[in-house]
Design a protein around this motif. Structure first.
Motif, PDB file in Angstrom:
ATOM      1  N   SER A  51     -29.367  26.511 -33.701  1.00 17.19           N
ATOM      2  CA  SER A  51     -28.273  25.768 -34.337  1.00 17.19           C
ATOM      3  C   SER A  51     -27.646  26.542 -35.489  1.00 17.19           C
ATOM      4  CB  SER A  51     -28.770  24.407 -34.835  1.00 17.19           C
ATOM      5  OG  SER A  51     -29.836  24.572 -35.769  1.00 17.19           O
ATOM      6  N   GLY A  52     -28.421  27.432 -36.127  1.00 14.83           N
ATOM      7  CA  GLY A  52     -27.895  28.175 -37.263  1.00 14.83           C
ATOM      8  C   GLY A  52     -27.316  29.539 -36.924  1.00 14.83           C
ATOM      9  N   ILE A  53     -27.227  29.877 -35.630  1.00 12.16           N
ATOM     10  CA  ILE A  53     -26.765  31.227 -35.290  1.00 12.16           C
ATOM     11  C   ILE A  53     -25.315  31.436 -35.692  1.00 12.16           C
ATOM     12  CG2 ILE A  53     -25.989  30.737 -32.922  1.00 12.16           C
ATOM     13  CD1 ILE A  53     -27.897  33.870 -34.183  1.00 12.16           C
ATOM     14  N   GLY A  54     -24.503  30.376 -35.709  1.00 18.03           N
ATOM     15  CA  GLY A  54     -23.116  30.519 -36.142  1.00 18.03           C
ATOM     16  C   GLY A  54     -23.013  30.907 -37.602  1.00 18.03           C
ATOM     17  N   ARG A  55     -23.887  30.334 -38.426  1.00 16.03           N
ATOM     18  CA  ARG A  55     -23.892  30.694 -39.855  1.00 16.03           C
ATOM     19  C   ARG A  55     -24.398  32.121 -40.042  1.00 16.03           C
ATOM     20  NH1 ARG A  55     -25.667  25.423 -39.738  1.00 16.03           N
ATOM     21  NH2 ARG A  55     -27.872  25.974 -39.971  1.00 16.03           N
ATOM     22  N   ARG A  56     -25.456  32.485 -39.309  1.00 15.78           N
ATOM     23  CA  ARG A  56     -26.018  33.830 -39.433  1.00 15.78           C
ATOM     24  C   ARG A  56     -25.020  34.891 -38.976  1.00 15.78           C
ATOM     25  NH1 ARG A  56     -30.933  34.405 -36.059  1.00 15.78           N
ATOM     26  NH2 ARG A  56     -31.053  36.425 -37.113  1.00 15.78           N
ATOM     27  N   TYR A  57     -24.378  34.648 -37.836  1.00 14.07           N
ATOM     28  CA  TYR A  57     -23.395  35.609 -37.357  1.00 14.07           C
ATOM     29  C   TYR A  57     -22.169  35.617 -38.271  1.00 14.07           C
ATOM     30  CZ  TYR A  57     -20.109  38.106 -34.382  1.00 14.07           C
ATOM     31  OH  TYR A  57     -19.192  39.014 -33.914  1.00 14.07           O
ATOM     32  N   GLY A  58     -21.795  34.443 -38.785  1.00 17.89           N
ATOM     33  CA  GLY A  58     -20.667  34.380 -39.702  1.00 17.89           C
ATOM     34  C   GLY A  58     -20.890  35.227 -40.941  1.00 17.89           C
ATOM     35  N   LEU A  59     -22.103  35.182 -41.497  1.00 18.11           N
ATOM     36  CA  LEU A  59     -22.417  36.000 -42.668  1.00 18.11           C
ATOM     37  C   LEU A  59     -22.403  37.486 -42.334  1.00 18.11           C
ATOM     38  CD1 LEU A  59     -25.301  33.910 -44.287  1.00 18.11           C
ATOM     39  CD2 LEU A  59     -22.998  34.266 -45.213  1.00 18.11           C
ATOM     40  N   ALA A  60     -22.883  37.826 -41.129  1.00 21.75           N
ATOM     41  CA  ALA A  60     -22.952  39.237 -40.742  1.00 21.75           C
ATOM     42  C   ALA A  60     -21.598  39.806 -40.356  1.00 21.75           C
ATOM     43  CB  ALA A  60     -23.931  39.410 -39.579  1.00 21.75           C
ATOM     44  N   SER A  61     -20.708  38.947 -39.839  1.00 19.71           N
ATOM     45  CA  SER A  61     -19.433  39.418 -39.294  1.00 19.71           C
ATOM     46  C   SER A  61     -18.232  39.106 -40.170  1.00 19.71           C
ATOM     47  CB  SER A  61     -19.209  38.790 -37.916  1.00 19.71           C
ATOM     48  OG  SER A  61     -18.974  37.386 -38.047  1.00 19.71           O
ATOM     49  N   GLY A  62     -18.374  38.124 -41.077  1.00 20.27           N
ATOM     50  CA  GLY A  62     -17.234  37.670 -41.872  1.00 20.27           C
ATOM     51  C   GLY A  62     -16.403  36.604 -41.200  1.00 20.27           C
ATOM     52  N   ASP A  63     -16.761  36.199 -39.987  1.00 19.66           N
ATOM     53  CA  ASP A  63     -16.024  35.155 -39.265  1.00 19.66           C
ATOM     54  C   ASP A  63     -16.674  33.807 -39.567  1.00 19.66           C
ATOM     55  OD1 ASP A  63     -14.763  33.428 -37.541  1.00 19.66           O
ATOM     56  OD2 ASP A  63     -15.068  34.638 -35.747  1.00 19.66           O
ATOM     57  N   ILE A  64     -16.126  33.104 -40.575  1.00 19.31           N
ATOM     58  CA  ILE A  64     -16.723  31.838 -41.008  1.00 19.31           C
ATOM     59  C   ILE A  64     -15.840  30.650 -40.632  1.00 19.31           C
ATOM     60  CG2 ILE A  64     -18.125  32.858 -42.834  1.00 19.31           C
ATOM     61  CD1 ILE A  64     -15.963  31.954 -44.836  1.00 19.31           C
ATOM     62  N   ASN A  65     -15.247  30.723 -39.454  1.00 26.46           N
ATOM     63  CA  ASN A  65     -14.510  29.583 -38.911  1.00 26.46           C
ATOM     64  C   ASN A  65     -15.430  28.358 -38.905  1.00 26.46           C
ATOM     65  OD1 ASN A  65     -13.328  27.673 -37.120  1.00 26.46           O
ATOM     66  ND2 ASN A  65     -12.208  29.290 -36.080  1.00 26.46           N
ATOM     67  N   ILE A 122     -15.723  25.802 -37.095  1.00 24.03           N
ATOM     68  CA  ILE A 122     -16.232  25.299 -35.815  1.00 24.03           C
ATOM     69  C   ILE A 122     -17.571  25.937 -35.456  1.00 24.03           C
ATOM     70  CG2 ILE A 122     -13.900  24.850 -34.980  1.00 24.03           C
ATOM     71  CD1 ILE A 122     -14.268  27.219 -33.050  1.00 24.03           C
ATOM     72  N   HIS A 123     -17.921  27.061 -36.105  1.00 22.22           N
ATOM     73  CA  HIS A 123     -19.163  27.758 -35.787  1.00 22.22           C
ATOM     74  C   HIS A 123     -20.304  27.443 -36.750  1.00 22.22           C
ATOM     75  CE1 HIS A 123     -16.778  30.069 -33.006  1.00 22.22           C
ATOM     76  NE2 HIS A 123     -16.071  30.639 -33.962  1.00 22.22           N
ATOM     77  N   LEU A 124     -20.017  26.810 -37.881  1.00 19.56           N
ATOM     78  CA  LEU A 124     -20.981  26.779 -38.977  1.00 19.56           C
ATOM     79  C   LEU A 124     -21.959  25.612 -38.920  1.00 19.56           C
ATOM     80  CD1 LEU A 124     -18.707  27.883 -41.945  1.00 19.56           C
ATOM     81  CD2 LEU A 124     -20.014  29.290 -40.326  1.00 19.56           C
ATOM     82  N   SER A 125     -21.508  24.445 -38.503  1.00 21.08           N
ATOM     83  CA  SER A 125     -22.386  23.276 -38.459  1.00 21.08           C
ATOM     84  C   SER A 125     -21.741  22.210 -37.588  1.00 21.08           C
ATOM     85  CB  SER A 125     -22.618  22.700 -39.862  1.00 21.08           C
ATOM     86  OG  SER A 125     -21.447  22.073 -40.349  1.00 21.08           O
ATOM     87  N   ALA A 126     -22.559  21.235 -37.176  1.00 21.78           N
ATOM     88  CA  ALA A 126     -22.026  20.134 -36.381  1.00 21.78           C
ATOM     89  C   ALA A 126     -21.010  19.328 -37.176  1.00 21.78           C
ATOM     90  CB  ALA A 126     -23.167  19.240 -35.908  1.00 21.78           C
ATOM     91  N   ILE A 127     -21.255  19.165 -38.472  1.00 25.14           N
ATOM     92  CA  ILE A 127     -20.350  18.356 -39.304  1.00 25.14           C
ATOM     93  C   ILE A 127     -18.980  19.008 -39.398  1.00 25.14           C
ATOM     94  CG2 ILE A 127     -19.940  17.514 -41.641  1.00 25.14           C
ATOM     95  CD1 ILE A 127     -22.968  17.182 -41.934  1.00 25.14           C
ATOM     96  N   THR A 128     -18.938  20.306 -39.713  1.00 27.42           N
ATOM     97  CA  THR A 128     -17.637  20.977 -39.840  1.00 27.42           C
ATOM     98  C   THR A 128     -16.955  21.114 -38.484  1.00 27.42           C
ATOM     99  OG1 THR A 128     -18.762  23.136 -39.744  1.00 27.42           O
ATOM    100  CG2 THR A 128     -18.274  22.233 -41.930  1.00 27.42           C
ATOM    101  N   ALA A 129     -17.728  21.285 -37.419  1.00 33.48           N
ATOM    102  CA  ALA A 129     -17.133  21.371 -36.089  1.00 33.48           C
ATOM    103  C   ALA A 129     -16.509  20.037 -35.665  1.00 33.48           C
ATOM    104  CB  ALA A 129     -18.186  21.807 -35.073  1.00 33.48           C
ATOM    105  N   LYS A 130     -17.193  18.926 -35.957  1.00 35.13           N
ATOM    106  CA  LYS A 130     -16.654  17.607 -35.602  1.00 35.13           C
ATOM    107  C   LYS A 130     -15.363  17.320 -36.355  1.00 35.13           C
ATOM    108  CE  LYS A 130     -21.023  15.433 -34.240  1.00 35.13           C
ATOM    109  NZ  LYS A 130     -22.089  14.459 -34.600  1.00 35.13           N
ATOM    110  N   PHE A 131     -15.266  17.815 -37.581  1.00 34.71           N
ATOM    111  CA  PHE A 131     -14.054  17.632 -38.365  1.00 34.71           C
ATOM    112  C   PHE A 131     -12.848  18.257 -37.667  1.00 34.71           C
ATOM    113  CE2 PHE A 131     -11.135  19.103 -41.748  1.00 34.71           C
ATOM    114  CZ  PHE A 131     -10.841  17.866 -42.333  1.00 34.71           C
ATOM    115  N   LEU A 132     -13.112  19.306 -36.874  1.00 36.46           N
ATOM    116  CA  LEU A 132     -12.035  20.001 -36.163  1.00 36.46           C
ATOM    117  C   LEU A 132     -11.998  19.659 -34.674  1.00 36.46           C
ATOM    118  CD1 LEU A 132     -12.361  23.443 -37.931  1.00 36.46           C
ATOM    119  CD2 LEU A 132     -10.582  21.739 -38.274  1.00 36.46           C
ATOM    120  N   GLY A 133     -12.697  18.582 -34.290  1.00 39.31           N
ATOM    121  CA  GLY A 133     -12.558  18.066 -32.938  1.00 39.31           C
ATOM    122  C   GLY A 133     -13.591  18.514 -31.935  1.00 39.31           C
ATOM    123  N   PHE A 134     -14.651  19.189 -32.365  1.00 37.75           N
ATOM    124  CA  PHE A 134     -15.706  19.634 -31.454  1.00 37.75           C
ATOM    125  C   PHE A 134     -16.934  18.742 -31.627  1.00 37.75           C
ATOM    126  CE2 PHE A 134     -12.953  23.213 -31.941  1.00 37.75           C
ATOM    127  CZ  PHE A 134     -12.981  23.877 -30.725  1.00 37.75           C
TER     128      PHE A 134
END
Length: 286
Positions: A184-198, A200-212
């Motif tokens: 579940s945390g791979i989006g946060r880990r990859y976001g920190l490593a890559s700089g892509d902190i969209n 929709i990838h970071l958590s269920a709460i932030t993803a639901k806010f954007l419709g996922f």
């Protein structure tokens, strides 16, 4: 072609705020993207940063600097474009359809590179407007890496250009090669490593806010994860990989890698745990 040199990058948070602010854009008919190239003229390859990226994606020390690591160094330039007045559409709602990348020469920590990202062509799609971005890295004036990002801006009513056509043909029969777990945390880990902190990838709460319904794994993480298994066990001087992203990988999830290997590469798919739904498909050569 307008050239914009970037000596100091904005922070990832600032880049994402710029993308969110672009939601107010309401363009009319767009017949072409503005001709613009963003440049990082003097990038020193950071060995620790590359190692962090490699660890998140499953590459071992013998792989050296993974070829897709350079995507993370070009990505901020695309975000700068999306948040600028030059880019006609809101950044939210852009979907990564396909990605190709070629490593022409081995890249090592400490190398000094020139990173360029420029706008490309428009293509029609039934769901909106496809556009392309072209990135490359040069060392002492010689091309070491290049990449094409094929992206879809959903909801555009009058898409321009020739029809978008898949660059991948039919797959040969594939066999199951490996299974992996996307935590579940791979989006946060990859976001920190890559700089892509969209979000929709970071958590269920932030993803639901954007419709996922749940957080979604980065497509470029899934691509890299597949390559970490398919590439040779050592650092390579040449490799080329092309993928198409098919369905979201919702987190957490178990996934399976299917492939047909030959002497110089493999056709492959990353599928769900049952092996009956593809998340991406591609071809790697080395």
């Amino acid at each position: 072609m307008k050239i914009i040199e970037v000596d100091k990058l904005p922070s990832p948070l600032s880049l994402n705020f710029g993308a969110l602010r672009s939601s107010t854009k309401r363009p009319g008919l767009v017949e072409a993207l503005p001709q613009v190239t963003y440049v990082r003229p003097h990038l020193v390859v950071d060995g620790k940063k590359a190692a962090s990226y490699a660890k998140v994606c499953g590459f071992g020390p013998a792989h050296g600097v993974p070829m897709l690591f350079l995507h993370t160094e070009a990505f901020p330039l695309a975000m700068m474009l999306f948040g600028s007045r030059r880019f006609p559409w809101p950044a939210m709602g852009i979907v990564h359809l396909a990605n190709s990348a070629t490593l022409h020469q081995r890249v090592k920590p400490g190398d000094v590179l020139r990173i360029e990202m420029q706008t490309g062509e428009l293509l029609k799609h039934e769901k909106g407007q496809v556009f392309t971005l072209h990135a490359r890295a040069l060392r002492d004036g010689q091309l070491v890496w290049d990449s094409t990002w094929t992206l879809l801006r959903m909801g555009v009513k009058q898409p321009q250009g020739a029809p978008y056509v898949s660059a991948l043909g039919d797959m040969p029969p594939l066999s199951r090669q490996a299974d992996f777990y996307a935590e579940s945390g791979i989006g946060r880990r990859y976001g920190l490593a890559s700089g892509d902190i969209n979000p929709i990838h970071l958590s269920a709460i932030t993803a639901k806010f954007l419709g996922f319904r749940r957080a979604v794994a980065h497509g470029m993480w899934t691509k890299a994860k597949a390559l970490s298994t398919l590439l040779p066990r050592e650092d390579v001087a040449y490799a080329s990989v092309q993928v198409e992203f098919k369905t979201p990988l919702f987190l957490p999830a178990r996934a399976s890698l299917w492939a047909a290997r030959d002497e110089h590469g493999a056709d492959f798919e990353v599928r769900n745990a049952r092996g009956d739904k593809p998340h991406l498909r591609g071809r790697v050569s080395y």
